[in-house]
Design an enzyme around this catalytic site. Structure first.
Site, mmCIF file in Angstrom:
data_model
loop_
_atom_site.group_PDB
_atom_site.id
_atom_site.type_symbol
_atom_site.label_atom_id
_atom_site.label_comp_id
_atom_site.label_asym_id
_atom_site.label_seq_id
_atom_site.Cartn_x
_atom_site.Cartn_y
_atom_site.Cartn_z
ATOM 1 N N GLU A 4 -22.987 39.568 -43.465
ATOM 2 C CA GLU A 4 -21.763 40.366 -43.547
ATOM 3 C C GLU A 4 -22.056 41.812 -43.903
ATOM 4 O O GLU A 4 -21.450 42.728 -43.370
ATOM 5 C CB GLU A 4 -20.800 39.762 -44.570
ATOM 6 C CG GLU A 4 -19.336 40.152 -44.342
ATOM 7 C CD GLU A 4 -18.915 41.503 -44.891
ATOM 8 O OE1 GLU A 4 -17.887 42.013 -44.438
ATOM 9 O OE2 GLU A 4 -19.597 42.063 -45.774
ATOM 10 N N HIS A 52 -20.949 39.005 -50.441
ATOM 11 C CA HIS A 52 -20.107 39.711 -49.462
ATOM 12 C C HIS A 52 -20.664 41.131 -49.341
ATOM 13 O O HIS A 52 -21.814 41.272 -48.960
ATOM 14 C CB HIS A 52 -18.665 39.619 -50.005
ATOM 15 C CG HIS A 52 -17.583 39.962 -49.045
ATOM 16 N ND1 HIS A 52 -16.249 39.796 -49.360
ATOM 17 C CD2 HIS A 52 -17.607 40.479 -47.807
ATOM 18 C CE1 HIS A 52 -15.517 40.188 -48.327
ATOM 19 N NE2 HIS A 52 -16.312 40.615 -47.379
ATOM 20 N N HIS A 83 -18.151 35.946 -54.498
ATOM 21 C CA HIS A 83 -16.911 35.154 -54.600
ATOM 22 C C HIS A 83 -17.221 33.709 -55.000
ATOM 23 O O HIS A 83 -16.979 32.786 -54.206
ATOM 24 C CB HIS A 83 -16.159 35.136 -53.270
ATOM 25 C CG HIS A 83 -15.825 36.485 -52.720
ATOM 26 N ND1 HIS A 83 -14.917 37.340 -53.317
ATOM 27 C CD2 HIS A 83 -16.266 37.139 -51.627
ATOM 28 C CE1 HIS A 83 -14.819 38.446 -52.607
ATOM 29 N NE2 HIS A 83 -15.633 38.356 -51.573
ATOM 30 N N ASN A 107 -13.996 43.553 -51.383
ATOM 31 C CA ASN A 107 -14.648 43.392 -50.085
ATOM 32 C C ASN A 107 -15.998 44.096 -50.091
ATOM 33 O O ASN A 107 -17.017 43.495 -49.796
ATOM 34 C CB ASN A 107 -13.751 43.973 -48.990
ATOM 35 C CG ASN A 107 -14.257 43.652 -47.602
ATOM 36 O OD1 ASN A 107 -15.339 44.071 -47.221
ATOM 37 N ND2 ASN A 107 -13.501 42.867 -46.848
ATOM 38 N N ASN A 120 -11.697 48.073 -46.550
ATOM 39 C CA ASN A 120 -12.858 47.244 -46.277
ATOM 40 C C ASN A 120 -14.137 47.999 -46.660
ATOM 41 O O ASN A 120 -14.400 48.205 -47.836
ATOM 42 C CB ASN A 120 -12.823 46.809 -44.810
ATOM 43 C CG ASN A 120 -13.637 45.569 -44.563
ATOM 44 O OD1 ASN A 120 -14.829 45.533 -44.838
ATOM 45 N ND2 ASN A 120 -13.017 44.506 -44.060
ATOM 46 N N ASP A 171 -15.470 47.477 -40.069
ATOM 47 C CA ASP A 171 -15.732 46.714 -41.291
ATOM 48 C C ASP A 171 -16.582 47.585 -42.222
ATOM 49 O O ASP A 171 -16.127 48.632 -42.663
ATOM 50 C CB ASP A 171 -16.404 45.385 -40.864
ATOM 51 C CG ASP A 171 -16.232 44.276 -41.884
ATOM 52 O OD1 ASP A 171 -16.582 44.516 -43.047
ATOM 53 O OD2 ASP A 171 -15.786 43.170 -41.534
ATOM 54 N N ASN A 172 -17.820 47.231 -42.466
ATOM 55 C CA ASN A 172 -18.618 47.999 -43.416
ATOM 56 C C ASN A 172 -19.134 49.303 -42.809
ATOM 57 O O ASN A 172 -19.233 49.434 -41.586
ATOM 58 C CB ASN A 172 -19.784 47.148 -43.910
ATOM 59 C CG ASN A 172 -19.277 45.885 -44.566
ATOM 60 O OD1 ASN A 172 -18.278 45.916 -45.285
ATOM 61 N ND2 ASN A 172 -19.925 44.773 -44.302
HETATM 62 CA CA LIG Z 1 -16.609 44.061 -45.243
HETATM 63 CA CA LIG Z 2 -21.686 47.967 -48.293
#
Ligand SMILES: [Ca+2]
Ligand SMILES: [Ca+2]
Length: 355
Positions: free
Chosen positions: A54, A113, A133, A167, A223, A268-269
């Site tokens: 991720e 994560h 998490h 996140n 995010n 996302d990232n």
């Molecule tokens: Ca993310």
């Molecule tokens: Ca990061």
């Protein structure tokens, strides 16, 4: 009779409202978007990473730290997935190895994560911050990365009521960071309503041992987060609005909004090239496919690069795109000396040449 009519009217109004919200959600998630393949040369899947990557980040010496095995509610996940951090040497391209965790830490519930590395300029020590998490909770675990031993020494667990749906994080000191919350509510059914009604109550939180506070809010979901090479600006993915927010760090650690850059995808990232300042992101080109997670009609992958983000005209480029046949659900991308490493939420990891 009156009650029946009232009930029927209520039912019709509710159906109309839900229908309208589903159409809005389809638009927000780019549900109709079809992807044209845009592949890179000499791509290969990284051996040994089967259950997601991720988030990942590449250190100056070419070591890529990768979080794998995320179990995120509502997304496909393999029961064999084990949460761990692995390291891949971008210079040699050898298969990744797992970093052994030492210290007082429950590795059996590790569910990693977003990650971030902080290098202490005083002695060169490197600290890995991991959003974790365990049992579906949110916390941040801080480790010291001991490269010679391929270990992570657990130093500290941070929990706080403001850190409720974390996140991603970006470390700004040996025990301070900024974190994003991707939901406001913590109950699954309320999270669903939050998404359906585009409730914009998500925020960015600043944490240090002395002070914890919400420093930027009003997002439907935040995010990826990262910092500019000069440490003055933060970049936050406002994922449901398909844009990256640029924010300036103030003396009191709050953030002031500078601008937003449209990216045309659900990014996302975010990783930042420390030499050029370019932003790289693994994005979800069709958020609806990503949410449904049907592996017979898989969500694709898209890598977006933003150059000159602080100029009047940032340049947004699609560097890679795949319809899900090679790579499903990209969430991060990082360049290193002509190579590109692309991670995914629950699928594999791709290692490509950039040219
Ligand atoms: Ca993310
Ligand atoms: Ca990061």
């Amino acid at each position: 009779m009156g009650k029946l009519v009232l009930l029927a009217a209520f039912g019709v109004a509710l159906s109309a409202l839900v229908g309208e919200r589903i159409i809005a959600l389809r638009n927000l998630s780019l549900a109709s978007r079809e992807l044209t393949k845009n592949h890179l040369p000499n791509c290969r899947l990284v051996k040994g990473i089967e259950y997601g990557s991720e988030d990942l980040t590449i250190l100056e010496d070419g070591l890529a730290l990768i979080s794998t095995g995320l179990k995120y509610p509502g997304l496909p996940c393999n029961p064999d997935a084990v949460g761990k951090i692995v390291v891949l040497n971008m210079r040699s391209g050898e298969n990744p190895i797992e970093l052994k965790i030492e210290g007082d830490f429950d590795a059996s519930s590790f569910n990693p994560h977003g990650i971030s590395v902080y290098t202490d300029e005083k002695d060169g020590s490197r600290y890995l911050f991991v959003v974790n998490h365990p049992h579906s909770n949110s916390q941040v675990d801080i480790f010291k990365f001991v490269e010679e031993k391929n270990t992570l020494l657990h130093l500290k667990t941070v929990k706080h009521e403001l850190l409720h749906n974390v996140n991603d994080i970006v470390a700004v000191g040996v025990d301070s960071f900024y974190a994003t919350n991707d939901h406001y509510f913590t109950f699954e059914v309320l999270k669903l309503l939050e998404l359906l009604f585009s409730i914009s109550w998500c925020d960015v939180v600043y944490y240090s041992p002395e002070e914890v506070k919400s420093v930027a809010g009003g997002f439907p979901s935040t995010n990826g987060i990262n910092i500019s090479p000069n440490k003055r600006y933060l970049y936050v993915s406002d994922i449901m609005n398909h844009r990256i927010a640029v924010m300036e760090i103030q003396k009191d650690n709050t953030l002031s909004r500078v601008k937003e850059v449209a990216v045309g995808s659900l990014c996302d990232n975010i990783e930042v090239d420390r030499e050029t300042g370019d932003l790289w992101s693994g994005c979800h080109p069709n958020g609806m496919k990503f949410l449904i997670g049907d592996l017979n009609d898989p969500p694709g992958s898209e890598v977006i690069r933003i150059q000159n983000i602080h100029s009047e005209e940032p340049v947004v480029t699609q560097v890679y795109a795949d319809d899900g046949r090679v790579l499903i659900g990209s969430s991060v991308a990082a360049p290193y000396k002509g190579k590109l490493l692309i991670g995914t939420v629950y699928h594999k990891t791709l290692y490509c040449d950039l040219n």
